[in-house]
Design an enzyme around this catalytic site. Structure first.
Site, mmCIF file in Angstrom:
data_model
loop_
_atom_site.group_PDB
_atom_site.id
_atom_site.type_symbol
_atom_site.label_atom_id
_atom_site.label_comp_id
_atom_site.label_asym_id
_atom_site.label_seq_id
_atom_site.Cartn_x
_atom_site.Cartn_y
_atom_site.Cartn_z
ATOM 1 C CG ASP A 42 9.178 -0.828 2.239
ATOM 2 O OD1 ASP A 42 9.305 -1.842 2.537
ATOM 3 O OD2 ASP A 42 8.450 -0.767 1.226
ATOM 4 C CE LYS A 99 9.334 -4.824 -0.098
ATOM 5 N NZ LYS A 99 8.406 -6.487 0.699
ATOM 6 N N GLY A 171 1.437 0.924 -1.325
ATOM 7 C CA GLY A 171 2.115 1.387 -2.502
ATOM 8 C C GLY A 171 0.455 2.528 -2.561
ATOM 9 N NE ARG A 183 -12.816 -6.610 9.693
ATOM 10 C CZ ARG A 183 -13.211 -6.473 11.077
ATOM 11 N NH1 ARG A 183 -12.961 -7.812 11.296
ATOM 12 N NH2 ARG A 183 -13.290 -4.988 12.233
ATOM 13 N N GLY A 232 -0.644 -0.529 2.631
ATOM 14 C CA GLY A 232 -1.345 1.021 2.994
ATOM 15 C C GLY A 232 -1.613 1.533 4.059
ATOM 16 N N GLY A 253 6.107 1.355 3.919
ATOM 17 C CA GLY A 253 6.880 1.358 2.976
ATOM 18 C C GLY A 253 6.380 3.441 2.607
ATOM 19 C CB SER A 254 4.471 4.558 -0.542
ATOM 20 O OG SER A 254 4.898 3.364 -0.831
#
Lengths: 324, 196
Positions: A42, A99, A171, A183, A232, A253-254
């Site tokens: 990102d 996005k 995030g 899973r 995450g 991302g973050s």
């Protein structure tokens, strides 16, 4: 032909093949095949895009704010400013994705006009439609969509998605939901493979997915499109975990640009920290089964993103539930 | 004939799985290569499509770039793999290649490639493909699109600007295995074109 190459072809630059098919499913899913084993990062501007490309990202995702900032600031999250997207496209040679909001087909039309390489119809942005997703078959640009389980992934594929990303909880820097979703998807595929042919009809009903796709998955033991993981991932070990659980690649991302020293106190120190972490996550994604490499690349990376435990989020702040 | 050939597929990033499947289907023994020591004992190497900047970065981290330069067997590069081998990168192929030469993803396409000495064309998938802008005298054209080279051979190197691994047509991979056999165990009489 069959003779020596005659040298310079530069005068034919910019030509278009006389007989060619564009926007076919094979061309759309084919780009995702080329991204496999890679990290899609990102970025919000051209500077971050350059850092990502230099670190070895296989593509960048342009968005207005990284998910951690969307979470912190609240408000409506929308498609990035087209000018920002153009600046990012000019800054790097790797694919540029962007996005749009779920169901916001006008944003998707604009992104296609900008010639982004992939459109992410993303739950990270505020949904524009609480019932319908974009009809992705109408576009030449391929789409990637989020999913938390097999049925959701197959519904997106039946709408024309050429790539799936399991959602996780964007995030947060907490990998738990990404693991849960992988899973769920890969486990459900293994379960389908154990069924008799006549049991697949009921399975299609249970998963709320088209029978033909359910049958394809049961026969082939995988989704018909490339499947990345997102939401995450903050460390090289997180990337390795996702790859070992069956992801074809990862979105971060973050986890990169929200790590390291505080950019307000020490801008250069922050840039060093994020570049080092980005490179480490790229290497961990390639060498995901090699614990020696993983130990090396995980060493001395500085402060990871602080994060939020996903289980403490109130229901109205959970992004994973967006998408129908 | 291919049963005993050991082929490595560079698995740093990209569409390496499709090459593995194609080569295994043709009877080769295939190993994924991520570190220099994994090149030992290989008869041939495939460098797949992917992102060339990513592949080059990862190849430099663990000394793999040097190891590939020193590798003596046949090498097959597709798309990004052709870029990795060109004059500006590993410098093994005498080619000047322009990246993303057709444009962004909306300009990616499928089209039939004419093969030298073959009546039946080869269906080519071109994804953000490169184009050959200049080639040395030792480069031989095996496939063309609109009169431009898209599949070439230079000695033990086979280079395609498209993705033969994304279709069911295995002729290019068969040609590569033939080249591998003749590079690792030289015998006379190698045909210059696919033998079908």
């Amino acid at each position: 032909m069959g003779t020596a190459c005659e040298g310079d072809f530069a005068e034919t630059r910019g030509y278009t093949p006389t007989v060619a098919e564009y926007g076919t499913l094979r061309v759309k899913t084919g780009l995702a095949e080329m991204l496999k084993g890679g990290v899609i990062m990102d970025v919000v501007d051209a500077d971050q895009a350059r850092i990502a490309e230099e670190a070895g990202a296989c593509a960048v995702m342009a968005l207005e704010r990284v998910p951690a900032d969307i979470r912190r600031d609240g408000g409506v999250a929308r498609m990035s400013d087209p000018q920002r997207i153009r600046e990012i496209q000019e800054a790097v040679s790797i694919p540029v994705m962007a996005k749009c909001r779920i169901g916001h087909f006008a944003e998707a039309q604009i992104l296609q006009e900008l010639e982004v390489d992939y459109i992410d119809e993303s739950e990270v942005l505020t949904p524009a439609d609480v019932e319908h997703h974009v009809d992705k078959w109408l576009y030449t640009v391929p789409f990637v969509c989020g999913a938390t389980n097999l049925g959701e992934a197959l519904r997106r594929i039946s709408e024309g998605a050429a790539m799936i990303r399991t959602k996780g909880e964007a995030g947060t820097g907490d990998i738990v939901n990404a693991v849960t979703h992988m899973r769920a998807v890969f486990g459900a595929i293994r379960s389908l493979q154990a069924l008799r042919g006549d049991e697949l009809h009921a399975a299609a009903k249970d998963h709320r997915a088209p029978f033909e796709l359910i049958r394809w998955v049961a026969e082939n033991g995988r989704l018909p499109v490339v499947t990345f993981t997102a939401g995450g991932i903050a460390t090289p070990a997180d990337a390795s975990l996702c790859m070992q659980l069956g992801a074809d690649g990862v979105f971060v991302g973050s986890g990169i640009f929200k790590s390291g020293r505080d950019p307000l106190d020490d801008r250069d120190g922050w840039a060093d920290d994020v570049a080092r972490r980005a490179r480490a996550i790229v290497e961990a994604t390639t060498h995901f089964e090699d614990a020696k490499v993983l130990a090396d690349v995980s060493s001395g990376l500085g402060q990871p993103m602080v994060g939020i435990s996903a289980s403490t989020l109130p229901d109205d702040e959970r992004l994973e539930v967006r998408g129908w | 004939m291919n049963g005993s050939l050991r082929i490595g597929v560079l698995a740093l990033q990209g569409a390496f799985r499709e090459h593995v499947q194609m080569l295994e289907g043709l009877g080769a023994e295939v190993v994924e290569v991520r570190l220099p020591e994994e090149l030992a004992g290989l008869d041939g190497l495939v460098i797949p499509g992917g992102e060339s900047t990513t592949i080059m970065r990862l190849a430099h981290s663990y000394g793999l770039a040097e190891a590939i330069r020193a590798f003596q067997g046949a090498i097959f590069g597709t798309c990004a793999g052709m870029i990795v081998l060109d004059r500006d990168h590993l410098g093994l192929a005498d080619l000047e290649v322009e990246r993303n030469a057709y444009g962004r993803q909306v300009r990616s396409f499928e089209a039939d490639v004419e093969l030298a000495g073959e009546k039946r064309p080869l269906h080519g998938v071109f994804i953000r493909s490169p184009r050959i802008h200049d080639a040395g005298a030792g480069v031989e054209v095996l496939g063309e699109l609109d009169g431009e080279p898209v599949l070439v051979r230079e000695g033990r190197l086979l280079l395609a600007s498209f993705h033969p691994e994304l279709t069911d047509d295995s002729r290019v991979h068969e040609l590569f295995l033939e080249m591998v056999e003749h590079t690792s165990r030289p015998v006379s009489g190698l045909s210059l074109i696919p033998t079908h």
